[in-house]
Motif scaffolding. Structure first.
Motif, short mmCIF file in Angstrom:
data_model
loop_
_atom_site.label_atom_id
_atom_site.label_comp_id
_atom_site.label_asym_id
_atom_site.label_seq_id
_atom_site.Cartn_x
_atom_site.Cartn_y
_atom_site.Cartn_z
N LEU A 62 0.82 -1.21 0.00
CA LEU A 62 0.00 0.00 0.00
C LEU A 62 0.85 1.26 0.00
O LEU A 62 0.53 2.24 -0.68
CB LEU A 62 -0.94 -0.01 1.21
N LYS A 63 1.94 1.23 0.74
CA LYS A 63 2.83 2.40 0.78
C LYS A 63 3.35 2.73 -0.61
O LYS A 63 3.40 3.90 -1.00
CB LYS A 63 3.99 2.12 1.74
N ALA A 64 3.73 1.70 -1.38
CA ALA A 64 4.25 1.92 -2.74
C ALA A 64 3.17 2.50 -3.65
O ALA A 64 3.43 3.40 -4.46
CB ALA A 64 4.79 0.62 -3.31
N LEU A 65 1.93 2.00 -3.53
CA LEU A 65 0.84 2.54 -4.34
C LEU A 65 0.56 4.00 -4.00
O LEU A 65 0.42 4.85 -4.90
CB LEU A 65 -0.43 1.71 -4.12
N LEU A 66 0.50 4.31 -2.71
CA LEU A 66 0.22 5.68 -2.29
C LEU A 66 1.33 6.64 -2.68
O LEU A 66 1.08 7.78 -3.09
CB LEU A 66 -0.03 5.73 -0.79
N ASN A 67 2.58 6.20 -2.55
CA ASN A 67 3.70 7.06 -2.93
C ASN A 67 3.64 7.41 -4.42
O ASN A 67 3.90 8.55 -4.81
CB ASN A 67 5.02 6.37 -2.60
N THR A 68 3.33 6.43 -5.25
CA THR A 68 3.24 6.68 -6.69
C THR A 68 2.06 7.58 -7.00
O THR A 68 2.15 8.48 -7.85
CB THR A 68 3.12 5.36 -7.46
N ALA A 69 0.94 7.39 -6.30
CA ALA A 69 -0.22 8.25 -6.50
C ALA A 69 0.10 9.70 -6.16
O ALA A 69 -0.30 10.63 -6.86
CB ALA A 69 -1.40 7.75 -5.67
N ARG A 70 0.85 9.91 -5.08
CA ARG A 70 1.22 11.26 -4.67
C ARG A 70 2.20 11.89 -5.65
O ARG A 70 2.12 13.07 -5.97
CB ARG A 70 1.83 11.23 -3.27
N GLN A 71 3.15 11.09 -6.15
CA GLN A 71 4.15 11.63 -7.06
C GLN A 71 3.56 11.98 -8.42
O GLN A 71 3.91 13.00 -9.01
CB GLN A 71 5.29 10.62 -7.25
N THR A 72 2.67 11.14 -8.93
CA THR A 72 2.16 11.30 -10.29
C THR A 72 0.82 12.01 -10.36
O THR A 72 0.42 12.47 -11.43
CB THR A 72 1.99 9.93 -10.96
N GLN A 73 0.11 12.07 -9.22
CA GLN A 73 -1.26 12.58 -9.17
C GLN A 73 -2.19 11.80 -10.11
O GLN A 73 -3.18 12.34 -10.63
CB GLN A 73 -1.30 14.08 -9.52
N ALA A 74 -1.85 10.54 -10.35
CA ALA A 74 -2.65 9.70 -11.23
C ALA A 74 -3.99 9.38 -10.59
O ALA A 74 -4.13 9.33 -9.37
CB ALA A 74 -1.90 8.41 -11.55
N ASP A 75 -4.98 9.13 -11.44
CA ASP A 75 -6.29 8.69 -10.97
C ASP A 75 -6.28 7.23 -10.56
O ASP A 75 -7.06 6.81 -9.70
CB ASP A 75 -7.34 8.89 -12.07
N VAL A 76 -5.39 6.45 -11.20
CA VAL A 76 -5.29 5.01 -10.96
C VAL A 76 -3.82 4.63 -10.88
O VAL A 76 -3.01 5.11 -11.69
CB VAL A 76 -5.97 4.21 -12.09
N VAL A 77 -3.48 3.78 -9.93
CA VAL A 77 -2.12 3.24 -9.85
C VAL A 77 -2.23 1.71 -9.84
O VAL A 77 -2.92 1.14 -9.00
CB VAL A 77 -1.37 3.72 -8.59
N LEU A 78 -1.54 1.08 -10.78
CA LEU A 78 -1.50 -0.37 -10.86
C LEU A 78 -0.21 -0.89 -10.26
O LEU A 78 0.84 -0.25 -10.34
CB LEU A 78 -1.56 -0.83 -12.33
N GLY A 79 -0.28 -2.06 -9.64
CA GLY A 79 0.90 -2.75 -9.15
C GLY A 79 1.05 -4.09 -9.84
O GLY A 79 0.10 -4.60 -10.45
N PRO A 80 2.22 -4.70 -9.76
CA PRO A 80 2.45 -5.99 -10.41
C PRO A 80 1.94 -7.16 -9.57
O PRO A 80 1.91 -7.09 -8.34
CB PRO A 80 3.98 -6.05 -10.53
N VAL A 81 1.53 -8.21 -10.26
CA VAL A 81 1.12 -9.45 -9.60
C VAL A 81 2.11 -10.53 -10.01
O VAL A 81 2.26 -10.84 -11.19
CB VAL A 81 -0.31 -9.86 -10.01
N ARG A 82 2.79 -11.09 -9.03
CA ARG A 82 3.78 -12.14 -9.29
C ARG A 82 3.16 -13.49 -8.97
O ARG A 82 2.73 -13.74 -7.85
CB ARG A 82 5.03 -11.91 -8.46
N ALA A 83 3.11 -14.35 -9.98
CA ALA A 83 2.55 -15.68 -9.79
C ALA A 83 3.51 -16.56 -9.00
O ALA A 83 4.73 -16.48 -9.16
CB ALA A 83 2.25 -16.32 -11.15
#
Length: 312
Positions: A118-139
Motif C-alpha cells: 500500500l505504501k508503494a501505491l500511495l507514494n506513486t499516486a502522490r508523485q504522479t497525481q494519477a487517478d489510478v495506480v497499478l501494481g504488479p502481480v507475481r505468480a
C-alpha cells in the motif's frame, strides 16, 4: 498491443497523515480469503487510515464466519458486505458504493499483498497525481507445475503500454483516487460472469481523461491453482481477453472490416510463428496464445458470446 510498461521510481516518503484508504476484496467461495486478509493485516499503514471491505458474492453468506473470525485481532476496521449475485461486477460496484475514503484499493481473494504494497501505491499516486495506480502481480508456482509454465511465467500480471501510456488496467492490484468521476463509475454487469469487466471499466476511465500510473514495487503474490496450470485454461482466458478488446473496438466506432483484417493477419502471423518456434516449449506456447488473443479480437468484432468464467 505491446508488453512494455511505464515505470515510476518508488518514493520513500510516507503518505500524508490525512490519507484514508478502503481496501476492497471481492470473494466467492475461497477459503484463501483468510490468508489474503492476514497479509493485509500485516501491511505498513504508517500515516494512513485503513478500512477493509469484503464483498461476499455467493448466494449464501459463506464468507461471513471467516470474516467474523478475523475481526477480533484485525488491526483495521472491517466491513462485511453480502452481495448474493455470483456477478463480480455487482460485488465491485457494492464496494464503490460503500467506499468512503480518499482512495479505494482492490485485490483478489486468492492473493497475498506484500508489507510495503500500500505504501508503494500511495507514494506513486502522490508523485504522479494519477487517478489510478497499478501494481504488479507475481505468480507463485508449485514445484509440480510444468517447467514451461514456471520458466515462461505465464500467469504474472503487468500493465500493458500502448501509444506511450497505459490505457486500461485490472482489479487484482490497483489503487483508485476517489474523484467524482471514479465515484460515479460502475463495472459493467453484462461482463460480471465472463470477465473483462475491469478492462472495460478502465478503458472508460482513460477515455474520459483519467491517468493510469504504475508502481513497480507494489507487489502482490498469487498462487497458481492446479486448475489453471493447463494450456487449455490459458487459451480460454486469452481468447476472452481478445473478445473484450474486439468489443471495445466496435464500441469506439472502429471500422469493422479493417479491424477484422488486421486482427486476422496478426493471428495468422502468430500461428505461423508457433510452428516456426516448435522447438522451444515456451516460445511456441507464447506465440500460440498471442494468436489466440487476436482470434478473440475477431470474435469480439463479430459479437460472439463470451464464455462464463466466474460464479460457476
Amino acid at each position: 498491443m505491446t508488453e512494455a510498461v511505464a515505470q515510476v521510481p518508488p518514493v520513500d516518503s510516507p503518505p500524508a497523515a490525512s490519507t484514508s484508504v478502503d481496501i476492497c476484496v471481492c470473494t466467492f467461495r475461497r477459503p484463501h480469503l483468510a490468508l489474503t486478509l492476514g497479509s493485509i493485516a500485516a501491511i505498513d499503514a504508517t500515516g494512513a487510515q485503513i478500512r477493509v471491505l469484503v464483498a461476499d458474492n455467493d448466494a449464501v453468506a459463506t464468507a461471513a464466519s471467516l470474516v467474523e473470525a478475523q475481526r477480533a485481532d484485525f488491526p483495521f476496521s472491517l466491513l462485511y458486505l453480502h452481495v448474493p449475485s455470483a456477478n463480480i461486477s455487482l460485488a465491485r460496484n457494492a464496494c464503490l458504493e460503500h467506499a468512503d475514503a480518499d482512495f479505494v484499493a482492490f485485490v483478489d481473494d486468492d492473493e497475498l499483498v506484500s508489507p510495503s504494497w500500500l505504501k508503494a501505491l500511495l507514494n506513486t499516486a502522490r508523485q504522479t497525481q494519477a487517478d489510478v495506480v497499478l501494481g504488479p502481480v507475481r505468480a507463485f508456482y508449485e514445484p509440480s507445475v510444468p517447467a514451461w509454465q514456471r520458466v515462461g511465467d505465464f500467469h504474472s500480471t503487468l500493465p500493458v503500454q500502448t501509444g506511450g501510456g497505459i490505457r486500461t488496467g485490472y482489479t487484482c492490484n490497483v489503487l483508485l483516487r476517489c474523484t467524482a468521476e471514479v465515484k460515479s463509475m460502475r463495472f459493467d454487469l453484462g461482463l460480471g460472469q465472463t470477465g473483462g469487466e475491469d478492462t472495460e471499466f478502465f478503458y472508460r476511465l482513460t477515455d474520459a481523461g483519467g491517468h493510469i500510473a504504475f508502481a513497480p514495487e507494489a507487489w502482490v503474490y498469487e498462487p497458481v491453482p492446479a486448475s489453471r496450470t493447463g494450456l487449455g485454461w490459458l487459451v480460454r482466458r486469452r481468447f476472452r481477453s481478445g473478445q473484450t478488446y474486439g468489443a471495445r473496438l466496435l464500441a469506439t466506432g472502429e471500422n469493422r472490416p479493417r479491424a477484422v483484417a488486421l486482427a486476422s493477419a496478426k493471428a495468422a502471423l502468430c500461428l505461423g510463428l508457433t510452428l516456426a518456434t516448435a522447438w522451444s516449449p515456451i516460445a511456441w506456447r507464447k506465440n500460440l496464445l498471442r494468436g489466440v488473443l487476436h482470434l478473440g479480437v475477431v470474435g469480439g468484432l463479430f459479437g460472439t458470446r463470451q464464455a462464463r468464467h466466474y460464479g460457476a
